[in-house]
Design an enzyme around this catalytic site. Structure first.
Site, PDB file in Angstrom:
ATOM      1  N   GLY A  59      -3.358   1.855  -9.478  1.00  0.00           N
ATOM      2  CA  GLY A  59      -3.615   3.278  -9.253  1.00  0.00           C
ATOM      3  C   GLY A  59      -3.004   4.151 -10.340  1.00  0.00           C
ATOM      4  O   GLY A  59      -3.669   5.009 -10.911  1.00  0.00           O
ATOM      5  N   GLU A 111       4.503   4.977 -13.166  1.00  0.00           N
ATOM      6  CA  GLU A 111       5.526   6.032 -13.191  1.00  0.00           C
ATOM      7  C   GLU A 111       6.372   6.066 -14.461  1.00  0.00           C
ATOM      8  O   GLU A 111       7.506   6.562 -14.417  1.00  0.00           O
ATOM      9  CB  GLU A 111       6.457   5.814 -11.986  1.00  0.00           C
ATOM     10  CG  GLU A 111       7.374   4.567 -12.072  1.00  0.00           C
ATOM     11  CD  GLU A 111       6.846   3.346 -11.333  1.00  0.00           C
ATOM     12  OE1 GLU A 111       5.631   3.255 -11.148  1.00  0.00           O
ATOM     13  OE2 GLU A 111       7.658   2.472 -10.956  1.00  0.00           O
ATOM     14  N   ASN A 112       5.874   5.593 -15.616  1.00  0.00           N
ATOM     15  CA  ASN A 112       6.662   5.612 -16.853  1.00  0.00           C
ATOM     16  C   ASN A 112       7.430   6.919 -16.995  1.00  0.00           C
ATOM     17  O   ASN A 112       6.894   7.993 -16.757  1.00  0.00           O
ATOM     18  CB  ASN A 112       5.732   5.476 -18.057  1.00  0.00           C
ATOM     19  CG  ASN A 112       4.655   4.451 -17.834  1.00  0.00           C
ATOM     20  OD1 ASN A 112       4.938   3.291 -17.662  1.00  0.00           O
ATOM     21  ND2 ASN A 112       3.412   4.907 -17.774  1.00  0.00           N
ATOM     22  N   HIS A 142       3.526  10.206  -5.453  1.00  0.00           N
ATOM     23  CA  HIS A 142       4.191   8.902  -5.504  1.00  0.00           C
ATOM     24  C   HIS A 142       4.807   8.665  -6.886  1.00  0.00           C
ATOM     25  O   HIS A 142       5.988   8.348  -6.999  1.00  0.00           O
ATOM     26  CB  HIS A 142       3.172   7.814  -5.155  1.00  0.00           C
ATOM     27  CG  HIS A 142       3.721   6.428  -5.193  1.00  0.00           C
ATOM     28  ND1 HIS A 142       4.177   5.779  -4.068  1.00  0.00           N
ATOM     29  CD2 HIS A 142       3.904   5.555  -6.213  1.00  0.00           C
ATOM     30  CE1 HIS A 142       4.610   4.584  -4.398  1.00  0.00           C
ATOM     31  NE2 HIS A 142       4.453   4.417  -5.702  1.00  0.00           N
ATOM     32  N   GLU A 143       3.994   8.840  -7.929  1.00  0.00           N
ATOM     33  CA  GLU A 143       4.504   8.551  -9.282  1.00  0.00           C
ATOM     34  C   GLU A 143       5.601   9.541  -9.651  1.00  0.00           C
ATOM     35  O   GLU A 143       6.598   9.168 -10.257  1.00  0.00           O
ATOM     36  CB  GLU A 143       3.372   8.585 -10.316  1.00  0.00           C
ATOM     37  CG  GLU A 143       2.171   7.692 -10.004  1.00  0.00           C
ATOM     38  CD  GLU A 143       2.523   6.260  -9.655  1.00  0.00           C
ATOM     39  OE1 GLU A 143       3.543   5.745 -10.152  1.00  0.00           O
ATOM     40  OE2 GLU A 143       1.781   5.645  -8.851  1.00  0.00           O
ATOM     41  N   HIS A 192       8.869   8.632  -8.028  1.00  0.00           N
ATOM     42  CA  HIS A 192       9.537   7.488  -8.664  1.00  0.00           C
ATOM     43  C   HIS A 192      10.604   7.943  -9.668  1.00  0.00           C
ATOM     44  O   HIS A 192      11.493   7.173 -10.003  1.00  0.00           O
ATOM     45  CB  HIS A 192       8.518   6.622  -9.407  1.00  0.00           C
ATOM     46  CG  HIS A 192       7.967   5.477  -8.604  1.00  0.00           C
ATOM     47  ND1 HIS A 192       8.765   4.632  -7.870  1.00  0.00           N
ATOM     48  CD2 HIS A 192       6.692   5.007  -8.475  1.00  0.00           C
ATOM     49  CE1 HIS A 192       7.996   3.697  -7.302  1.00  0.00           C
ATOM     50  NE2 HIS A 192       6.741   3.901  -7.650  1.00  0.00           N
ATOM     51  N   GLU A 249       9.512   0.666  -4.374  1.00  0.00           N
ATOM     52  CA  GLU A 249       8.155   0.908  -3.870  1.00  0.00           C
ATOM     53  C   GLU A 249       8.131   1.319  -2.394  1.00  0.00           C
ATOM     54  O   GLU A 249       7.481   2.287  -2.033  1.00  0.00           O
ATOM     55  CB  GLU A 249       7.254  -0.302  -4.131  1.00  0.00           C
ATOM     56  CG  GLU A 249       7.029  -0.592  -5.618  1.00  0.00           C
ATOM     57  CD  GLU A 249       6.473   0.590  -6.412  1.00  0.00           C
ATOM     58  OE1 GLU A 249       6.041   1.583  -5.797  1.00  0.00           O
ATOM     59  OE2 GLU A 249       6.497   0.527  -7.650  1.00  0.00           O
TER      60      GLU A 249
HETATM   61  N1  0A1 Z   1       4.663   1.006 -10.103  1.00  0.00           N
HETATM   62  C1  0A1 Z   1       3.303   1.378  -9.898  1.00  0.00           C
HETATM   63  C2  0A1 Z   1       2.411   0.243  -9.639  1.00  0.00           C
HETATM   64  C3  0A1 Z   1       1.932  -0.526 -10.808  1.00  0.00           C
HETATM   65  C4  0A1 Z   1       2.286  -1.848 -10.922  1.00  0.00           C
HETATM   66  C5  0A1 Z   1       1.791  -2.609 -11.942  1.00  0.00           C
HETATM   67  C6  0A1 Z   1       0.933  -2.002 -12.843  1.00  0.00           C
HETATM   68  O1  0A1 Z   1       0.373  -2.694 -13.872  1.00  0.00           O
HETATM   69  C7  0A1 Z   1      -0.194  -3.836 -13.730  1.00  0.00           C
HETATM   70  C8  0A1 Z   1       0.601  -0.692 -12.736  1.00  0.00           C
HETATM   71  C9  0A1 Z   1       1.119   0.047 -11.714  1.00  0.00           C
HETATM   72  C10 0A1 Z   1       3.240   2.241  -8.648  1.00  0.00           C
HETATM   73  O2  0A1 Z   1       3.872   1.908  -7.663  1.00  0.00           O
HETATM   74  O3  0A1 Z   1       2.533   3.210  -8.643  1.00  0.00           O
HETATM   75 ZN    ZN Z   2       5.160   2.918  -6.800  1.00  0.00          ZN
END
Ligand code: 0A1
Ligand code: ZN
Length: 881
Positions: free
Chosen positions: A268, A271-272, A304-305, A308, A327
Site C-alpha cells: 500500500g 513510511e520512509n 498510517h504512514e 509511523h 505495525e
Molecule cells: N511498512 C509498510 C509496509 C510495507 C512493507 C513492505 C514493503 O515493501 C515490500 C512496502 C511496504 C506499512 O506498514 O505501511
Molecule cells: Zn505500517
C-alpha cells in the site's frame, strides 16, 4: 531473484551486531542501466568486541566496483565479495574507521520492485524489509541506526526532481546537463527507512504549523497532470498531523514531509523517514474515479504512514521478529484516527469484518503464526493480517485492560523511554506494567501464541436465588508447531440486558474479576455468578469486539433476535443480527445438502426491513447490517467440507427472500436516498450512498431489477454508484445484455485510466460461476493488463483467487490450474507479489474432498517448479505441510 537457501531465522539467535554504522553518506549517480552508488560508512566496533572480528555486510544481487578503508583501496586478497555478501575478514584494529563501497545497480530491469527501481520512468526505492542490500552492502538490519546524508546526481531533463529523507541540504547544476541535490536526515534510522525518488513529477504544496509553532512544508508528488487528484490525500495528511498531536502528543520533527505516488508498488505504502512512497491507488482520488471505500482507504493509509514517524521510525524494531511492535501499534493508531474522523461504531464493525475475513483464516490454517513470530524463512511473508490486524487488536486489549488514561500514560512512557531506540515487544509491555502496576505476563501470550481462542459460554438463571450464572470455557486450537496451548487472559466485555432493553443491575459477582463491564477470563473454566438478578437477562458478549476470539454461545434464537433489535452496544447489536444471518445461511446450506435445520427466513426478512427503516440508526450502519455475510464468511463458519456452489445458492435464496418481503419499502427508501446536491466524500454522505447501493443489490433481484441497475449505472454521478451498479449487473445479472453494455461503456469511458480499469478487471474477476476462469484468462491478454504491475495482478488474479469462491473453486480444478500457471508467471518478475497471491489456497483443507484433491495438485505444481524464489517456496511448503 533470491532463491531459497532453506535457512530459518530464529528469534533466540538474535545477538547485537559486532559493528555499528554511525554515519552513512551515499552518492547516487543515476542512470537506468548502470547507476553508481558510493557509500561511505563510519563504522564503529561495538564495545567489548575483539579487534579481529570480521565485518560481514549484507548484499543481494550486487556488483561491486571497489572498496576502500580510511582512504586505502582494498586489494582482492583483503575481502571476499559475492553478490549477496561482502566480508572483510581483517577489519582495522582502530575502533572506528571509514569504509567506502562502490556498487553498480540497474534500476531499469528491476521488476522485483525492491531496492532501486523505476516506475513509469521515475526512479524510486523500496527498502523494507531487506531492499537496502540491493543498493549497497550494509548491515541491513533494523537495529543498526545511522545518520544519513544523501547526494543524488541525475540528468536534469530526465529527473528534475531529486528527493531523499530528511531536510534539503543543497542543490546545484553540474556539467553536461546534470544536476544534484543533497539531503540530510538528522535522526538516526535503520536502512529499511532509506528512500530516494528522482524523476519528473507534479507537486501539490501545503504547510502545517505544529503545536509548538514550527512550520512544516508538505509536498505530495504525483504524475504530472494529476495534481488535482491529490487534494483529499493532502487534507488527510494535515488532519493526521493534528490528530497525532491531540491524541498521542506526537509532533512532527523535520522541516519537510513529502509523499510520492508511484504506479508500481508491492504494497500500500511505505513510511520512509520524511519521504513516504505510496501506491498511487492510495493517493489519487476524485468523485469521478474513486469510490467512497477508496477515499476511506486513502485517509487511513496516509494516516498510517504518517503515524509511523513515531511508532516505527523514532522508535523502531530491534529485529524483524518485532515487526508487530511498529505495525500492530500503528494500525491501532490509524483505526482510532479513522474512528474519530468518521463513525466509531461503523468503523469498528468494518475492522472486525476485515479481521475475520483475513486474519481468522490465517490463524485457522497452515500459515498460522504468532503476532510475534519466532521463526521465519522469508520475512516478506510476515507482513500479514496477524501481525497487522491482530497486532492492533492486542494493543486495543491493553487499552481495554488498563483504561484509556493509564494506556495514554503507558504510551507517553514508551515514547520517552525508547525514543531513538530499536525496541522489542517486551519493552512495549513493560511500560504498561510500569504505569499500571499490573502483571501482563499471561496477557503477553497474545503476542507469543498463534491461533484464535474460542470461548464456549452457557448461562442459567435461578429466579428463586436471584442468581444469573455464566459458564465460560476457553480453548485455543492447535496451530502448526504449537500443539499444546497455554491459557490466555481474555478481556471479555459484556452486558446483561433486561426485557426493556436496559442494563440489568446486579449486587455482586463471583468467579472472575469484573471491572468496567469486562470479565477477565484467565482460567480454562470459569463460572461467573451474578447475584441479585431477579429476571433472566439476555447476555451480550464480547461487546465492541473486546477480544479477537470466536464465541460459541448457547443462546435461544429469541434472545438473539431481541439483542439484534435492542442491544445498546451498537457493535453487539450488529453482531447479533449478523450471527442470525450466518446461522440461517448455514442452515440453508445444510438443507441443500439434505439437512433439516430451521432458517427463520420470515423473521429475518422482517427484522431486515425494520433495520433498513430505522431512522435512529446511521445509514452506514444500516448498510453494514443489511449486507449478508459473504460466501467466504459462511464457509469459514461452516469449517469443513466446503462446497462453494451450495453456499452461493443458499446466499442468493436468502437475499431474494429478504428482497421479496421488503420490495416496496426498500424501493421507496432507495428513492428517498438519492444524492441531492454536490458530491462530498464525508462519512455521512458515503453512508447514504452505501445504504442506497445495498438496497439496489436487493432490488435488483426483483422483476425489472436489471433495468433498475442499468438505470442506476447510467445516472450515476460518482464512481461509488457507478461501480456498485456495474457490480450488481455483472454479478447478479451475469451474461445479460445490460451487463455487457455497462462493461463496454465503462471500458470506453475509462480505458486510459489504469486505476479505474482495475475496478473493471476486479468486477469481472468476481463474477460468480464456472465461466469466470475463462473470462479471467482472456482478460490477462487485455491491452490494459500487465503481469509486471502489482495493482493489475491483484485486481484480476488476486480478486479471482481470493474473492470469487465459485469461480476459483470450480469443481474440475480449472481455476486452480490457471492460478498455478499465473503465480509462476508472476514469480519470474516479482516473487513477493507471487507469494502473496499464493496464499489464496491457504484454506484448501476445508474444501470438500474433490476440490481439495485438485487444490493440492495445483500447490504441488507450484512446489515442483524449478528455481523457486525463497518467498514462494516458503508459502507453498507451509501451505502443504
Ligand atoms: N511498512 C509498510 C509496509 C510495507 C512493507 C513492505 C514493503 O515493501 C515490500 C512496502 C511496504 C506499512 O506498514 O505501511
Ligand atoms: Zn505500517
Amino acid at each position: 531473484m533470491r532463491t531459497d537457501t532453506g535457512h530459518v531465522f530464529k528469534l533466540e539467535d538474535y545477538r547485537p551486531s559486532d559493528y555499528l554504522i554511525l554515519e552513512t553518506s551515499l552518492v547516487f549517480r543515476l542512470s537506468p542501466e548502470a547507476t553508481r552508488v558510493t557509500a561511505t560508512l563510519t563504522i564503529e566496533r561495538r564495545d567489548g568486541v575483539v579487534a579481529s572480528a570480521p565485518l560481514v555486510l549484507d548484499g543481494d544481487g550486487l556488483t561491486l566496483i571497489r572498496v576502500a578503508i580510511d582512504g586505502r583501496e582494498l586489494q582482492p586478497a583483503d575481502f571476499l565479495a559475492t553478490p549477496d555478501q561482502l566480508t572483510i575478514s581483517q577489519a582495522p584494529a582502530a575502533p572506528r574507521f571509514q569504509l567506502l563501497i562502490e556498487t553498480e545497480v540497474a534500476p531499469a530491469g528491476n521488476e522485483t520492485l525492491m531496492g532501486l527501481y523505476r516506475s513509469s520512468s521515475v526512479y524510486c526505492t523500496q527498502c523494507e524489509a531487506e531492499g537496502f542490500r540491493r543498493i549497497t552492502y550494509f548491515l541491513d538490519r533494523p537495529d543498526i541506526l545511522s545518520v544519513y546524508t544523501v547526494r543524488i546526481e541525475a540528468k536534469l531533463d530526465e529527473a528534475p526532481l531529486l528527493l531523499s529523507n530528511g531536510n534539503p541540504a543543497g542543490s546545484g547544476d553540474l556539467a553536461d546537463g546534470w544536476h544534484y541535490a543533497v539531503w540530510h536526515d538528522p535522526f538516526p534510522k535503520p536502512s529499511y527507512l532509506f528512500a530516494l525518488v528522482a524523476g519528473a513529477l507534479g507537486k501539490v504544496a501545503d504547510s502545517f504549523v505544529t503545536l509548538s509553532g514550527r512550520t512544516v512544508e508538505l509536498g505530495i508528488y504525483v504524475e504530472p497532470g494529476k495534481e488535482w487528484l491529490a487534494g483529499y490525500a493532502m487534507d488527510a495528511l494535515k488532519r493526521s498531523m493534528k490528530w497525532d498531536e491531540e491524541a498521542f502528543g506526537r509532533e512532527y520533527d523535520l522541516d519537510v514531509f513529502n509523499i510520492v505516488a508511484v504506479s508500481d508498488f508491492n504494497m500500500g505504502a511505505m513510511e520512509n523517514k520524511g519521504l513516504n512512497i505510496f501506491n498511487d491507488k492510495y493517493v489519487l482520488a476524485d468523485e469521478e474515479t474513486a469510490t467512497d471505500a477508496d477515499f476511506a482507504n486513502i485517509e487511513a493509509i496516509i494516516a498510517h504512514e504518517y503515524f509511523h514517524n513515531w511508532t516505527g521510525n523514532r522508535i523502531t524494531c530491534r529485529d524483524w521478529f518485532q515487526l508487530c511492535l511498529k505495525e500492530g501499534l500503528t494500525v491501532f493508531r490509524d483505526h482510532e484516527f479513522s474512528a474519530d474522523q468518521r463513525s466509531r461504531a461503523v468503523k469498528r464493525i468494518a475492522e472486525v469484518r476485515t479481521l475475520r475475513a483475513h486474519q481468522f483464516p490465517e490463524d485457522q490454517g497452515p500459515l498460522a503464526h504468532p503476532v510475534r513470530p519466532r521463526r521465519y524463512r522469508e520475512i516478506n511473508n510476515f507482513y500479514t493480517a496477524t501481525v497487522y490486524e491482530k497486532g492492533s487488536e492486542v494493543v486495543r486489549m491493553i487499552r481495554t485492560i488498563l483504561g484509556a488514561e493509564a494506556f495514554r500514560a503507558g504510551m507517553d512512557l514508551y515514547f520517552e523511554r525508547h525514543d531513538g531506540e530499536a525496541a522489542t515487544i517486551e519493552d512495549f509491555l513493560k511500560v504498561f506494567e510500569d504505569v499500571s502496576g499490573r502483571d501482563l505476563s499471561q496477557f503477553a501470550l497474545w503476542y507469543h501464541q498463534a491461533g484464535t481462542p474460542n470461548l464456549t459460554v452457557s448461562s442459567t438463571h435461578n429466579p428463586a436465588a436471584r442468581e444469573f450464572t455464566l459458564e465460560i470455557e476457553q480453548s485455543v486450537p492447535p496451530t502448526p508447531s504449537e500443539s499444546r496451548k497455554r491459557l490466555m487472559h481474555i478481556p471479555l466485555a459484556f452486558g446483561l440486558v433486561g426485557a426493556d432493553g436496559r442494563p440489568v443491575a446486579y449486587d455482586g459477582v463471583e468467579g472472575a474479576t469484573v471491572e468496567d463491564g469486562v470479565i477477565h477470563i484467565r482460567k480454562r473454566r470459569q463460572v461467573v455468578r451474578f447475584s441479585g438478578v431477579a429476571e433472566r437477562p439476555a447476555v451480550s458478549l464480547n461487546r465492541g469486539f473486546s477480544a479477537p476470539i470466536t464465541l460459541s454461545v448457547e443462546q435461544k434464537a429469541d434472545d438473539q433476535f431481541f439483542l439484534a433489535g435492542h442491544d445498546s452496544d451498537s457493535f453487539s447489536r450488529w453482531q447479533a443480527f449478523n450471527t442470525l444471518l450466518t446461522d440461517a445461511l448455514i442452515a440453508a446450506f445444510r438443507q441443500i445438502l439434505g439437512g433439516k435445520e430451521p432458517v427463520y427466513t420470515a423473521r429475518l426478512s422482517e427484522l431486515a426491513g425494520k433495520i433498513a427503516a430505522d431512522e435512529a440508526l446511521e445509514p452506514a450502519y444500516r448498510a453494514l447490517a443489511l449486507a449478508l455475510p459473504g460466501e467466504a464468511d459462511i464457509a469459514r463458519d461452516i469449517g469443513k467440507g466446503i462446497d462453494p456452489d451450495a453456499i452461493l445458492t443458499a446466499r442468493e435464496a436468502l437475499a431474494l427472500a429478504i428482497a421479496k418481503a421488503n420490495g416496496q419499502a426498500f424501493s421507496s427508501l432507495y428513492d428517498r436516498l438519492a444524492d441531492k446536491g454536490p458530491f462530498s466524500p464525508d462519512a455521512a454522505s458515503a453512508g447514504r450512498r452505501a445504504l442506497r447501493n445495498i438496497l439496489l443489490d436487493y432490488l435488483a433481484l426483483l422483476p425489472e431489477g436489471t433495468e433498475l441497475a442499468a438505470r442506476h449505472f447510467r445516472s450515476a454521478t460518482n464512481m461509488t454508484d457507478r461501480a456498485a451498479a456495474l457490480t450488481v449487473l455483472a454479478h447478479r445479472h451475469r451474461g445479460s445484455p445490460e451487463a455487457a453494455k455497462a462493461l463496454a461503456d465503462f471500458e470506453a469511458k475509462y480505458g486510459s485510466d489504469a486505476l479505474v480499469m482495475d475496478k473493471w478487471f476486479q468486477i469481472q474477476a468476481g463474477v460468480p460461476g464456472p465461466q469466470t476462469v475463462e473470462t479471467v484468462r482472456t482478460l490477462t491478454k487485455h491491452a490494459g493488463f500487465s503481469m509486471a504491475n502489482p495493482n493489475r495482478v491483484r485486481s484480476l488474479v488476486g480478486t479471482f483467487s481470493s474473492a470469487n469462491q465459485t469461480g476459483f473453486h470450480r469443481p474440475d480444478g480449472e481455476g486452480y490450474r490457471f492460478f498455478a500457471e499465473t503465480v509462476l508467471e508472476v514469480e519470474k518478475r516479482n516473487p513477493q507479489v507471487a507469494a502473496r497471491l499464493a496464499t489464496a489456497l491457504r484454506s484448501w483443507r476445508s474444501l470438500e474432498p474433490v476440490r481439495q484433491a485438485k487444490a493440492r495438485e495445483a500447490l504441488l505444481t507450484i512446489a515442483g517448479a524449478e528455481n523457486l524464489s525463497a518467498d514462494l517456496r516458503d508459502i507453498v511448503e507451509r501451505t502443504l505441510a
